[in-house]
Design an enzyme around this catalytic site. Structure first.
Site, short mmCIF file in Angstrom:
data_model
loop_
_atom_site.label_atom_id
_atom_site.label_comp_id
_atom_site.label_asym_id
_atom_site.label_seq_id
_atom_site.Cartn_x
_atom_site.Cartn_y
_atom_site.Cartn_z
N ASP A 1 12.32 90.47 31.02
CA ASP A 1 13.51 90.36 30.18
C ASP A 1 14.80 90.40 31.02
OD1 ASP A 1 15.36 90.39 28.21
OD2 ASP A 1 14.94 92.43 27.53
N LEU B 1 20.15 80.63 30.24
CA LEU B 1 19.29 81.34 29.31
C LEU B 1 19.53 80.88 27.87
CD1 LEU B 1 18.29 84.69 30.35
CD2 LEU B 1 18.74 84.55 27.96
N ALA B 2 18.49 80.72 27.11
CA ALA B 2 18.62 80.47 25.67
C ALA B 2 17.60 81.38 24.99
CB ALA B 2 18.35 79.01 25.34
N TYR C 1 27.87 73.61 25.57
CA TYR C 1 27.83 72.35 24.82
C TYR C 1 29.02 72.32 23.88
CZ TYR C 1 26.24 68.44 22.03
OH TYR C 1 26.17 67.22 21.38
N TYR D 1 27.54 73.03 14.96
CA TYR D 1 27.45 73.51 16.35
C TYR D 1 28.79 74.05 16.84
CZ TYR D 1 25.47 74.18 20.95
OH TYR D 1 25.03 74.76 22.09
#
Ligand code: NAI
Length: 397
Positions: free
Chosen positions: A111, A140-141, A226, A236
């Protein structure tokens, strides 16, 4: 052993470990065919096992000859029905290929949000990785994060703000095109998404690495963002994820101040829309993608993660073709945002319906293939081979 593709909604449950390996080899081949470039030599990638993070690792190792440390959260095989996750096998395939070329490729499968992970990586850099890193990539996602100080676990929610959003979505399990309503986020969901997908953990990593004196002079740290366009802003950029990405912009400023005395830099990279485990579950996004991919394929500008990432580092970050926006973010997404591309994508998406979305009017075939490849299915060059569960379990990351 037979490997079965098993999709629930837009989440892949099945995996073909040998297909994953072939895809890693394909991406390595892509990079090698482009030749070498002068880049970083000691790289830490947080979120290294799939899509953008994995592509970064491949591009920098096989393009620039970098030693890499990859941190990811993946599961290994338990039995024939539970083979673990694709990223597990990607890590192994990458390490084997990199070591063959004499490169260091260390995998930490744990983790990344915990203090312990950061300290273990720091110890490794100090004792076995030459003492310093010159690039830290944050890719990271995640859907959840446990705060390392309070122990509280937060969940992210991909939701709109203020008003509900109604629009078409795609279910890849049933090959269905349907109307979805996305409710606005509650205050708790907004706070949770900021905590999980915002920049707090990126900053914690950089503070811990700086404190331990393992960052080289002139260190760079990148974080993939993004922004998208009006076609996906309601769910988004103008939604919870947009707030989290704006938080990363803010944290970049804090990190820049932190790194000033070692001439370091925090760089937000606004990347293009691609098919990944994380993006497949963003509501409505697959519809945008099948329109966009069709238009960009016709224009010759459609990119997979390895194509996009390799261009980012080879041509932009370590090359001469960088494009920045007015607030200093790197903008490789300019191909996606091109006004003609967007106008054509908008017109195409408006024509899509249940009957035609999976015909050649759009690029459902590309979306589905790219999604399948993430789990080792439909991989170019894959040849069926026999492997036993014992052999898979014996593989070490
Ligand atoms: P992905 O789901 O393919 O990869 C996520 C990575 O994070 C994996 O390596 C996974 O193992 C790792 N990870 C997740 N939880 C972890 C934990 N607790 N500890 C350690 N590792 C953990 O995601 P993708 O799409 O490559 O996303 C990476 C970044 O790129 C995200 O910030 C995303 O917002 C951004 N991005 C994605 C775009 C897209 O269209 N997919 C477009 C632009 C930016």
């Amino acid at each position: 052993m037979e490997f079965k593709q098993n999709i629930r909604g837009n989440v892949a449950l099945g995996v073909n470990p040998l297909g994953c390996k072939q895809e890693v080899l394909n991406e390595i081949e892509f990079v090698k065919n482009k030749g070498t470039f002068a880049g970083p030599k000691k790289v830490l990638i947080i979120g290294a096992s799939s899509s953008y993070g994995l592509a970064t690792r491949i591009s920098l190792a096989f393009g620039a000859g970098a030693d890499t440390i990859g941190v990811s959260f993946e599961k290994g095989p338990k039995n024939e029905r539970n083979l673990g996750t694709a990223g597990w096998y990607n890590n192994i395939a990458f390490r084997e290929a990199a070591e063959k070329e004499g490169l260091i490729a260390k995998n930490f499968v744990q983790d990344a949000f915990s203090h312990e992970s950061k300290q273990e990586v720091i110890e490794y850099i100090k004792n076995e990785f030459g003492g310093k890193v010159d690039l830290v990539v944050y890719s990271l996602a995640s859907g959840r994060r446990t705060d390392p100080d309070t122990g509280e676990t937060y969940t992210s929610a991909i939701k709109a703000l203020g008003e509900p959003v109604v629009g078409p979505n795609i279910n890849m399990q049933n090959q269905d095109f349907y109307t979805e309503t996305l409710e606005p986020a509650t205050d708790q969901e907004i706070a949770g998404t900021l905590k999980v997908m915002g920049g707090e953990d990126w900053q914690l990593w950089m503070e811990a690495l700086k404190e331990a004196d393992v960052l080289a002079d002139g260190v760079l740290t990148t974080n993939y963002s993004y922004l998208g366009t009006e076609l996906n802003r309601p769910y988004y950029g103008g939604g919870t994820l947009g707030l989290a990405k704006a938080d990363c912009d803010e944290k970049a400023k804090t990190i820049n101040a932190l790194l000033a005395d070692i001439n370091g830099k925090a760089q937000i990279v606004v990347a293009t829309a691609v098919t990944t485990k994380a993006s497949s579950v963003i509501p409505f996004f697959p519809v945008y993608c099948i329109g966009l991919y069709k238009v960009m394929t016709e224009k010759g500008t459609h990119e997979t993660p390895i194509m996009h990432i390799d261009r980012i580092y080879r041509d932009m970050v370590y090359g001469t073709k960088a494009e920045y926006d007015e607030v200093g973010r790197l903008r490789p997404d300019s191909w996606e945002l091109d006004s003609d591309t967007q106008a054509k994508t908008k017109a195409l998406i408006q024509q899509l319906n249940k009957e035609n979305f999976n015909t050649d009017i759009a690029a459902y075939d590309i979306l589905y293939k790219e999604f399948s490849i993430l789990s080792g299915f439909m991989v170019d060059g894959y040849v069926e081979q026999d492997v036993t569960i014992e052999e898979l379990k014996a593989l070490e990351y």
